[in-house]
Design an enzyme around this catalytic site. Structure first.
Site, mmCIF file in Angstrom:
data_model
loop_
_atom_site.group_PDB
_atom_site.id
_atom_site.type_symbol
_atom_site.label_atom_id
_atom_site.label_comp_id
_atom_site.label_asym_id
_atom_site.label_seq_id
_atom_site.Cartn_x
_atom_site.Cartn_y
_atom_site.Cartn_z
ATOM 1 N N SER A 419 0.930 -1.185 -0.093
ATOM 2 C CA SER A 419 -0.019 -0.035 0.016
ATOM 3 C C SER A 419 0.827 1.197 -0.061
ATOM 4 O O SER A 419 0.573 2.267 -0.531
ATOM 5 C CB SER A 419 -0.876 0.037 1.253
ATOM 6 O OG SER A 419 -1.502 -1.130 1.418
ATOM 7 N N HIS A 440 -1.620 -2.594 -6.928
ATOM 8 C CA HIS A 440 -2.057 -2.157 -5.677
ATOM 9 C C HIS A 440 -3.743 -2.540 -6.003
ATOM 10 O O HIS A 440 -4.231 -1.639 -6.495
ATOM 11 C CB HIS A 440 -1.832 -0.777 -5.234
ATOM 12 C CG HIS A 440 -2.264 -0.298 -3.990
ATOM 13 N ND1 HIS A 440 -2.793 0.981 -3.673
ATOM 14 C CD2 HIS A 440 -2.604 -1.073 -2.790
ATOM 15 C CE1 HIS A 440 -3.231 0.965 -2.652
ATOM 16 N NE2 HIS A 440 -3.094 -0.184 -2.009
ATOM 17 N N GLU A 452 -4.455 0.026 -9.089
ATOM 18 C CA GLU A 452 -3.289 1.159 -9.133
ATOM 19 C C GLU A 452 -2.102 0.108 -9.727
ATOM 20 O O GLU A 452 -1.788 -0.475 -8.910
ATOM 21 C CB GLU A 452 -3.047 1.805 -7.817
ATOM 22 C CG GLU A 452 -3.751 2.919 -7.662
ATOM 23 C CD GLU A 452 -3.089 4.016 -6.522
ATOM 24 O OE1 GLU A 452 -3.121 5.174 -6.401
ATOM 25 O OE2 GLU A 452 -2.889 3.329 -5.344
ATOM 26 N N ASN A 490 -3.764 6.853 -1.979
ATOM 27 C CA ASN A 490 -3.464 6.771 -0.495
ATOM 28 C C ASN A 490 -2.730 7.905 0.097
ATOM 29 O O ASN A 490 -2.633 8.370 1.070
ATOM 30 C CB ASN A 490 -2.892 5.461 0.269
ATOM 31 C CG ASN A 490 -3.732 4.205 0.156
ATOM 32 O OD1 ASN A 490 -4.888 4.494 0.166
ATOM 33 N ND2 ASN A 490 -3.178 3.298 0.205
HETATM 34 P P1 NAD Z 1 -3.067 -9.816 6.232
HETATM 35 O O1 NAD Z 1 -2.361 -9.660 7.531
HETATM 36 O O2 NAD Z 1 -4.387 -10.104 6.295
HETATM 37 O O3 NAD Z 1 -2.500 -11.004 5.382
HETATM 38 C C1 NAD Z 1 -0.966 -11.167 5.063
HETATM 39 C C2 NAD Z 1 -0.482 -12.865 4.913
HETATM 40 O O4 NAD Z 1 0.497 -13.017 4.543
HETATM 41 C C3 NAD Z 1 -0.677 -13.549 6.213
HETATM 42 O O5 NAD Z 1 -1.764 -14.732 6.109
HETATM 43 C C4 NAD Z 1 0.585 -14.332 6.472
HETATM 44 O O6 NAD Z 1 0.634 -15.405 6.910
HETATM 45 C C5 NAD Z 1 1.063 -14.273 5.073
HETATM 46 N N1 NAD Z 1 2.669 -13.992 5.055
HETATM 47 C C6 NAD Z 1 3.515 -13.292 5.745
HETATM 48 N N2 NAD Z 1 4.683 -13.501 5.409
HETATM 49 C C7 NAD Z 1 4.440 -14.466 4.498
HETATM 50 C C8 NAD Z 1 5.869 -15.046 3.837
HETATM 51 N N3 NAD Z 1 6.935 -14.908 4.047
HETATM 52 N N4 NAD Z 1 5.295 -16.289 2.851
HETATM 53 C C9 NAD Z 1 4.173 -16.289 2.514
HETATM 54 N N5 NAD Z 1 2.958 -15.819 3.347
HETATM 55 C C10 NAD Z 1 3.522 -14.928 4.182
HETATM 56 O O7 NAD Z 1 -2.658 -8.628 5.398
HETATM 57 P P2 NAD Z 1 -3.517 -7.890 4.119
HETATM 58 O O8 NAD Z 1 -4.505 -6.890 4.654
HETATM 59 O O9 NAD Z 1 -3.874 -8.951 3.276
HETATM 60 O O10 NAD Z 1 -2.315 -7.130 3.408
HETATM 61 C C11 NAD Z 1 -1.256 -7.612 2.613
HETATM 62 C C12 NAD Z 1 -0.626 -6.771 1.737
HETATM 63 O O11 NAD Z 1 -1.759 -5.954 1.270
HETATM 64 C C13 NAD Z 1 0.052 -5.496 2.647
HETATM 65 O O12 NAD Z 1 1.268 -5.156 2.047
HETATM 66 C C14 NAD Z 1 -0.905 -4.534 2.764
HETATM 67 O O13 NAD Z 1 -0.569 -3.257 2.881
HETATM 68 C C15 NAD Z 1 -1.467 -4.487 1.404
HETATM 69 N N6 NAD Z 1 -2.894 -3.845 1.210
HETATM 70 C C16 NAD Z 1 -3.829 -4.159 2.179
HETATM 71 C C17 NAD Z 1 -5.029 -3.608 1.885
HETATM 72 C C18 NAD Z 1 -6.124 -3.623 2.997
HETATM 73 O O14 NAD Z 1 -7.158 -3.198 3.149
HETATM 74 N N7 NAD Z 1 -5.983 -4.719 3.995
HETATM 75 C C19 NAD Z 1 -5.417 -2.999 0.881
HETATM 76 C C20 NAD Z 1 -4.554 -2.660 -0.239
HETATM 77 C C21 NAD Z 1 -3.145 -3.394 0.240
#
Ligand code: NAD
Ligand code: T1G
Length: 709
Positions: A419, A440, A452, A490
């Site tokens: 993000s 994104h 994005e 963002n």
């Molecule tokens: P989350 O915590 O729900 O999920 C992350 C997952 O990654 C977890 O299940 C974890 O087990 C896994 N993980 C961590 N390290 C790992 C590895 N080395 N190998 C494989 N799996 C691994 O997080 P999220 O909300 O899904 O966010 C994920 C990414 O997306 C982040 O970079 C976040 O900034 C981005 N993002 C989030 C949102 C949102 O609204 N949540 C929106 C856009 C982008």
């Protein structure tokens, strides 16, 4: 408009007893002035011809007619008008048949409704789509649709077709009475000729829709009253829906010609409404964002199988979106427990659809057959593209990309869903930075349209076009963004959210601010959004940034105070609002107001009142000012890219066209004056965007940059 121009887009040829009138105005046979003139000339020719016993109207290419030429709206009108063309078609003394394949939308369907007989083709590739979607453009059917459709399909069904703005399939159109025949096939001329000759063989009469009576007028009016009440509740400030109902009411209460006059008058009101300009800008802007410099340089790489790293909130949504696009997906998680959770997150979406009757078990099974779960990175060695969605931590992501660099085949595209983090730094962790890009997505990733596409410094052009092609397959609206903290969306969000925090500390309650933002047309205000997304996410970001925050910059601690209490929003039952028994409708919380008062007192701030209009002037000025900086720095290619980002990812009211379009409609000089005024209180926050100053000085607006690109 010359006769030659008209003849080039509308051609006629005699086929036996039938004069075939075909429209050749690619890409969608829009009813521009030349087409209208050509149709009129064709009808005169048919009428005068001794050979022509019937007339067949067809569209060449992928559509019948996709409507009026939207680019003409707002321009001086060129005769003949479309209502006149339709009236001429209907008045023809020989049977006129419309054979529909692909899109018959808006004015296109109105042309068909003025014909005496209609046939629709259905096939896997060219199934007819019949609709009156003018409401999506802030308009109403202005060439007889509001008067003829109710006569053919009934008042309630016709009104719902116009208010919903969604097309009907050939089969559904037949069932609704909009067409007389529905045949398998892809060749409208062949099918149309067969139908026309069959009608001639039966001596089928001319049958004018205008002469049909409205069925059960009293019941129809009662239906319209119910629809009017429902529409008033749902249309959230939209102008044209209620005008549509007025037109359909006229179809019931008035003779045809008076109903047509009413339709014309209300159509002109919609045409003059600023909502029309906003919605039409949105229509074209969404189609412009794919026109990127790289598109001219390189074709996309083939993508059949992808991998998603991380099966959390985003990983699962992205996986569903890819599976729905027909791709095969390998999901990789850290361990058995996490991958089980990841798979469950994916299956939960499909089980939800099955529970709603919108998917069948076999379809889910077929979809999940294209899904593979793994805890080993070796499972992704053959995929064409990888999307990483692990924790938002630079070191964790760098480690993942190092691993991907080790296992992925040459030419695989490596994408990150970060993000905020620096994608150039992530790319630098690999030996193939040319293959690294930002994708994104927005939460929930299988629902939100915006994608994005973040372009780092060393990426290869064909990686960018591959990303845009993927967006198209996933039915996403792609926007090209440069690398900076928060990219387009963002980054700008952080600034107008700050403006909202300042308003709150200066005297407006969070509930007043949310109400003002909803009043502007948003589904939710910023504090409701914080409670929905979870206050803890923003809190973590603020804590991460504390070390680098400008000590001179004003910082509002109210949200921190709330988070310190564990009040993270809906997921904890309270945040800025209280959510009794898990309800999603928040209630204002006096304890939050007490926290706000305490923070004001701590800073010696005497609260003052703000009108909704004052709140929105600051909220939007902050958005537009930062938007101008984002365009000026080249993070966004054009102002329309900022508009599309906020329309499809941040809930900006579509009828306002997006923040930059809205600024153009308000007048950049007004926005500039506001910012100069606000800067007297806080010159550090309200640093004027040089581009805004430049455009005002040159008497230009943001749209001038859209056109220049
Ligand atoms: P989350 O915590 O729900 O999920 C992350 C997952 O990654 C977890 O299940 C974890 O087990 C896994 N993980 C961590 N390290 C790992 C590895 N080395 N190998 C494989 N799996 C691994 O997080 P999220 O909300 O899904 O966010 C994920 C990414 O997306 C982040 O970079 C976040 O900034 C981005 N993002 C989030 C949102 C949102 O609204 N949540 C929106 C856009 C982008
Ligand atoms: N006018 C002008 N240009 C149009 C157009 C139209 N009606 N429809 C499409 N285009 C352009 C579009 O900008 C793009 O251009 C290209 O065609 C391909 O479109 C009096 C008032 C038909 C379902 O609302 O919904 O009739 O980007 O990328 O995905 O009552 O286009 O290539 O330069 O969308 O295959 C009512 C609008 C008008 C239908 C095809 N009609 N169009 O989708 O291709 S108002 C509509 C669509 C009216 C009357 C009233 C879709 C489509 P470019 P595309 P697609």
């Amino acid at each position: 408009m010359t006769r030659e121009a008209a003849a080039s887009v509308v051609q006629t040829r005699q086929q036996g007893d039938v004069l075939v009138v075909s429209i050749h105005n690619p890409p969608v046979n829009a009813l521009g002035a030349a087409v209208r003139q050509g149709l009129l000339a064709a009808m005169e020719k048919a009428e005068a011809s001794t050979q022509a016993k019937a007339v067949l109207i067809v569209g060449e290419g992928k559509a019948f007619i996709a409507g009026a030429d939207i680019r003409e709206f707002g321009q001086p009108a060129v005769p003949p008008s479309l209502p006149d063309v339709c009236a001429r078609i209907e008045a023809c003394t020989k049977p006129v048949i419309a054979a529909i394949h692909g899109a018959a939308l808006g004015g296109g369907l109105e042309v068909a409704l003025s014909a005496h007989y209609r046939l629709a083709l259905q096939s896997a590739s060219a199934g007819a789509q019949l609709g009156l979607p003018e409401v999506n453009l802030g308009l109403l059917p202005g060439a007889g649709g509001t008067q003829r459709a109710p006569r053919l399909m009934g008042v309630k069904a016709a009104a719902e077709l116009m208010l919903g703005g969604k097309p009907l399939s050939a089969k559904a159109a037949l069932a609704a009475g909009l067409v007389d025949q529905c045949v398998e096939g892809t060749d409208p001329t062949a099918a149309g000729l067969a139908y026309a000759n069959a009608l001639l063989a039966q001596n089928a009469p001319v049958r004018r829709t205008r002469d049909l009576a409205i069925a059960e007028p009293a019941a129809a009016l009662a239906d319209l009253d119910a629809l009017a009440a429902d529409t008033a509740r749902k249309s959230r400030g939209l102008f044209s829906p209620m005008k549509i109902i007025e037109c359909v009411r006229a179809a019931v209460e008035l003779p045809f010609d008076e109903g047509m006059a009413k339709e014309r008058a209300l159509f002109m009101e919609c045409l003059d409404s600023p909502q029309r300009a906003g919605l039409i800008h949105a229509f074209f802007a969404e189609r412009e964002t794919s026109k990127i410099p790289e598109a001219r340089a390189a074709a996309p790489r083939p993508v059949a199988q992808i991998a998603v790293i991380g099966g959390g909130t985003m990983g699962a949504g992205i996986t569903v979106s890819a599976l729905d696009a027909g791709l095969s997906v390998v999901m990789v998680e850290r361990d058995a427990e996490s991958i089980a959770r990841g798979q469950a997150n994916v299956e939960k979406v499909y089980d939800g659809l099955i529970a709603k009757g919108r998917m069948a078990e076999p379809a889910k099974a077929a979809t999940m057959d294209r899904y593979t779960a793994s805890t080993s990175y070796d499972a992704v060695k053959d995929v064409d593209l990888v999307i990483e969605a692990v924790f938002e931590d630079l070191d964790v992501k760098k480690a993942v990309f190092l691993e991907l660099d080790r296992v992925c085949k040459p030419g695989a595209v490596l994408a990150t869903n970060t993000s905020y983090l620096d994608i150039d730094a992530i790319a630098a962790a690999t030996a193939r930075p040319q293959d690294v890009i930002g994708l994104h997505f927005f939460s929930p990733a299988n629902i939100m349209k915006l994608l994005e596409i973040v372009v780092p410094a060393k990426v290869a052009p064909d990686v960018v076009t591959t990303a845009f092609e993927l967006a198209k397959r996933m039915k996403k609206i792609p926007v090209r963004a440069g690398v900076c903290d928060g990219f387009i969306g963002n980054r700008i969000l952080a600034v107008y959210k700050q403006a909202a925090d300042y308003l709150m500390e200066d005297g407006a309650s969070p509930y007043e601010i949310d109400a003002a933002v909803r009043g502007f047309g948003y589904p939710m205000g910023p504090f409701q959004v914080t409670d929905l997304a979870g206050g803890d996410i923003g809190w973590a970001t603020r804590k991460r940034r504390a070390a680098t925050r400008d000590p001179k910059a004003r910082y509002v601690e109210i949200a921190d105070r709330i988070c310190e209490r564990g009040w993270f929003g809906q997921k904890t039952g309270r945040g800025f609002y209280r959510y009794p028994e898990g309800s999603r409708a928040g209630q204002p919380d006096p304890e939050v107001l007490a926290i706000v008062d305490a923070e004001r007192a701590k800073k010696g701030i005497t609260p003052r009142s703000f009108t909704p209009e004052e709140i929105m002037r600051r909220y939007l000025a902050a958005m537009v000012n930062e938007g101008a900086k984002v365009v000026d720095e080249g993070i966004a290619l054009r102002p329309l890219d900022v508009d599309v980002t906020f329309l499809s990812g941040y809930g900006f009211p579509r009828f306002r066209g997006g923040p930059m379009k809205y600024a153009d409609m308000v007048g950049l000089a007004t926005i500039l004056a506001d910012i100069r005024e606000f800067a007297k209180e806080d010159p550090l926050f309200w640093q004027l965007a040089p581009l805004l100053e430049k455009l005002v000085a040159e008497g230009k607006n943001f749209d001038s940059l859209n056109k220049a690109a």
